[in-house]
Design a protein around this motif. Structure first.
Motif, PDB file in Angstrom:
ATOM      1  N   ILE A 145       0.837  -1.203   0.000  1.00  0.00           N
ATOM      2  CA  ILE A 145       0.000   0.000   0.000  1.00  0.00           C
ATOM      3  C   ILE A 145       0.872   1.253   0.000  1.00  0.00           C
ATOM      4  N   GLU A 146       1.929   1.255   0.813  1.00  0.00           N
ATOM      5  CA  GLU A 146       2.839   2.407   0.847  1.00  0.00           C
ATOM      6  C   GLU A 146       3.469   2.649  -0.513  1.00  0.00           C
ATOM      7  N   GLY A 147       3.872   1.574  -1.180  1.00  0.00           N
ATOM      8  CA  GLY A 147       4.491   1.718  -2.498  1.00  0.00           C
ATOM      9  C   GLY A 147       3.533   2.295  -3.525  1.00  0.00           C
ATOM     10  N   VAL A 148       2.299   1.804  -3.521  1.00  0.00           N
ATOM     11  CA  VAL A 148       1.295   2.297  -4.473  1.00  0.00           C
ATOM     12  C   VAL A 148       0.997   3.773  -4.211  1.00  0.00           C
ATOM     13  N   LEU A 149       0.857   4.149  -2.946  1.00  0.00           N
ATOM     14  CA  LEU A 149       0.574   5.548  -2.612  1.00  0.00           C
ATOM     15  C   LEU A 149       1.749   6.458  -2.964  1.00  0.00           C
ATOM     16  N   SER A 150       2.972   5.980  -2.746  1.00  0.00           N
ATOM     17  CA  SER A 150       4.155   6.778  -3.087  1.00  0.00           C
ATOM     18  C   SER A 150       4.219   7.019  -4.586  1.00  0.00           C
ATOM     19  N   TYR A 151       3.863   5.999  -5.371  1.00  0.00           N
ATOM     20  CA  TYR A 151       3.878   6.143  -6.828  1.00  0.00           C
ATOM     21  C   TYR A 151       2.777   7.081  -7.302  1.00  0.00           C
ATOM     22  N   ALA A 152       1.585   6.948  -6.688  1.00  0.00           N
ATOM     23  CA  ALA A 152       0.433   7.731  -7.146  1.00  0.00           C
ATOM     24  C   ALA A 152       0.456   9.174  -6.668  1.00  0.00           C
ATOM     25  N   TYR A 153       0.963   9.397  -5.450  1.00  0.00           N
ATOM     26  CA  TYR A 153       0.870  10.733  -4.854  1.00  0.00           C
ATOM     27  C   TYR A 153       2.228  11.366  -4.534  1.00  0.00           C
ATOM     28  N   SER A 154       3.320  10.619  -4.705  1.00  0.00           N
ATOM     29  CA  SER A 154       4.662  11.019  -4.282  1.00  0.00           C
ATOM     30  C   SER A 154       4.715  11.025  -2.750  1.00  0.00           C
ATOM     31  N   THR A 155       5.827  11.418  -2.195  1.00  0.00           N
ATOM     32  CA  THR A 155       5.986  11.379  -0.738  1.00  0.00           C
ATOM     33  C   THR A 155       5.739  12.744  -0.081  1.00  0.00           C
ATOM     34  N   THR A 156       5.213  13.680  -0.844  1.00  0.00           N
ATOM     35  CA  THR A 156       4.906  14.995  -0.299  1.00  0.00           C
ATOM     36  C   THR A 156       3.769  14.904   0.715  1.00  0.00           C
ATOM     37  N   TYR A 157       3.889  15.648   1.793  1.00  0.00           N
ATOM     38  CA  TYR A 157       2.836  15.647   2.805  1.00  0.00           C
ATOM     39  C   TYR A 157       1.582  16.323   2.256  1.00  0.00           C
ATOM     40  N   ARG A 158       0.438  15.722   2.556  1.00  0.00           N
ATOM     41  CA  ARG A 158      -0.853  16.266   2.134  1.00  0.00           C
ATOM     42  C   ARG A 158      -1.732  16.474   3.367  1.00  0.00           C
ATOM     43  N   SER A 159      -2.798  17.253   3.201  1.00  0.00           N
ATOM     44  CA  SER A 159      -3.753  17.466   4.284  1.00  0.00           C
ATOM     45  C   SER A 159      -5.055  17.988   3.690  1.00  0.00           C
ATOM     46  N   SER A 160      -6.170  17.536   4.250  1.00  0.00           N
ATOM     47  CA  SER A 160      -7.475  18.010   3.796  1.00  0.00           C
ATOM     48  C   SER A 160      -7.846  19.248   4.607  1.00  0.00           C
ATOM     49  N   ILE A 161      -7.488  20.416   4.095  1.00  0.00           N
ATOM     50  CA  ILE A 161      -7.705  21.670   4.821  1.00  0.00           C
ATOM     51  C   ILE A 161      -9.068  22.226   4.435  1.00  0.00           C
ATOM     52  N   PHE A 210      -4.194  16.067  10.840  1.00  0.00           N
ATOM     53  CA  PHE A 210      -2.739  16.021  10.696  1.00  0.00           C
ATOM     54  C   PHE A 210      -2.341  15.910   9.231  1.00  0.00           C
ATOM     55  N   PRO A 211      -1.195  16.482   8.858  1.00  0.00           N
ATOM     56  CA  PRO A 211      -0.641  16.203   7.532  1.00  0.00           C
ATOM     57  C   PRO A 211      -0.126  14.770   7.487  1.00  0.00           C
ATOM     58  N   PHE A 212      -0.084  14.172   6.317  1.00  0.00           N
ATOM     59  CA  PHE A 212       0.313  12.767   6.196  1.00  0.00           C
ATOM     60  C   PHE A 212       1.007  12.535   4.864  1.00  0.00           C
ATOM     61  N   ASN A 213       1.796  11.487   4.802  1.00  0.00           N
ATOM     62  CA  ASN A 213       2.385  11.001   3.563  1.00  0.00           C
ATOM     63  C   ASN A 213       2.352   9.476   3.603  1.00  0.00           C
ATOM     64  N   PRO A 214       2.774   8.779   2.557  1.00  0.00           N
ATOM     65  CA  PRO A 214       2.654   7.313   2.543  1.00  0.00           C
ATOM     66  C   PRO A 214       3.376   6.615   3.696  1.00  0.00           C
ATOM     67  N   GLY A 215       4.418   7.235   4.245  1.00  0.00           N
ATOM     68  CA  GLY A 215       5.152   6.602   5.330  1.00  0.00           C
ATOM     69  C   GLY A 215       4.595   6.876   6.715  1.00  0.00           C
TER      70      GLY A 215
END
Length: 292
Positions: free
Chosen positions: A107-123, A212-217
């Motif tokens: 799951i982490e690998g798929v998310l890293s590929y699809a979204y990169s490792t940049t932190y995201r947040s639903s503001i 909280f902000p989050f990334n695949p890791g």
């Protein structure tokens, strides 16, 4: 004293979210005796799905949580049938750790590929709004997240306590062999239980992504906290997981005010070890189970 009370309020609100996160983990363990270390990754997957609905379709994360939960339920059932059901029952408890860890990394690998490792947040538009109650600030987002979490856990409890499926779950938890002899399809119960765990992860991920902000890791830190919660509450005890989550949330917040945020997780784990030395099965855990 004002800061102490304010910290307790914020900690209890966060503890409710922890309770939702841990409920699926303790349910899966209770039914299958499987420690699902992929639960943290499923939560982050839920956070990304909610973020996508919010960023591209302007769907509020709390509404998005209700939309992605059924899809995550189906995913959970599929994962159980594909990866956990084939495991031999005798070796399931040990091998499931490796299998669920592999699922988490996938799951982490798929998310890293699809979204990169940049932190995201639903503001959201109300992300920074708060209510003033007797001089204390209660953030709207955390209060809504707490309410959704408690409502979901309450529905899960009613499902387990008042329905035929719940009786099948309790029978499987107490003694899988006797449950099968009584006609309970324990394989289906296990699949549905894993699906419910994934659905609660979706709900928890949606609210986690607002706070909280989050990334695949981000799942690494989450799963360590969740494992500590279910161990403290008693493996397989939903009520124990809720109380332990509230304790962890409030204790972390208070320690951050009294001392340092850096040492807050360590302080909790020290208390966890002290409690387990006195009561190894946790607050509400059982010491034995029927033969599997």
């Amino acid at each position: 004293m004002h800061l102490f009370v304010q910290a307790c309020i914020l900690g209890l609100l966060m503890g409710g979210v922890y309770a939702l996160m841990a409920s699926g983990l303790t349910l899966v363990f209770g039914i299958m005796r499987v420690i699902n270390v992929a639960q943290g990754a499923l939560i982050i997957l839920g956070a990304y799905l909610s973020y996508t609905l919010f960023a591209h379709f302007q769907i509020d994360p709390f509404v998005g949580a209700l939309m992605i939960a059924p899809a995550m339920f189906v995913l959970g059932v599929g994962l159980q049938f594909a990866f956990l059901r084939p495991l031999h029952e005798k070796d399931r408890e040990e091998l499931s750790l490796l299998v669920t860890w592999a699922i988490a990394l996938g799951i982490e690998g798929v998310l890293s590929y699809a979204y990169s490792t940049t932190y995201r947040s639903s503001i959201t538009g109300y992300a920074n709004r708060a209510w003033d109650v007797a001089g204390y600030r209660v953030p709207e987002v955390r209060l809504f997240a707490f309410a959704l979490s408690i409502a979901t856990v309450a529905l899960l409890y009613l499902l387990l306590a008042r329905t035929r499926f719940g009786r099948s779950v309790r029978a499987t938890v107490q003694n899988p062999v006797s449950a099968r002899l009584l006609g309970v399809d324990t394989a289906w119960v296990s699949a549905v239980g894993f699906g419910l765990g994934a659905a609660t992860a979706a709900m928890a991920g949606a609210v986690f992504g607002i706070v909280f902000p989050f990334n695949p890791g981000s799942h690494y830190d989450l799963i360590s906290r969740l494992l500590a919660i279910i161990v403290l509450g008693g493996l397989g005890s939903l009520g124990g997981a809720v109380l332990a989550a509230l304790f962890m949330g409030s204790r972390e917040a208070v320690f951050e005010v009294e001392s340092s945020p850096t040492w807050s997780p360590l302080a909790f784990f020290v208390r966890l070890i002290a409690i387990l030395l006195a009561r190894p099965q946790g607050l509400f855990g059982i010491t034995a189970r029927g033969a599997a």
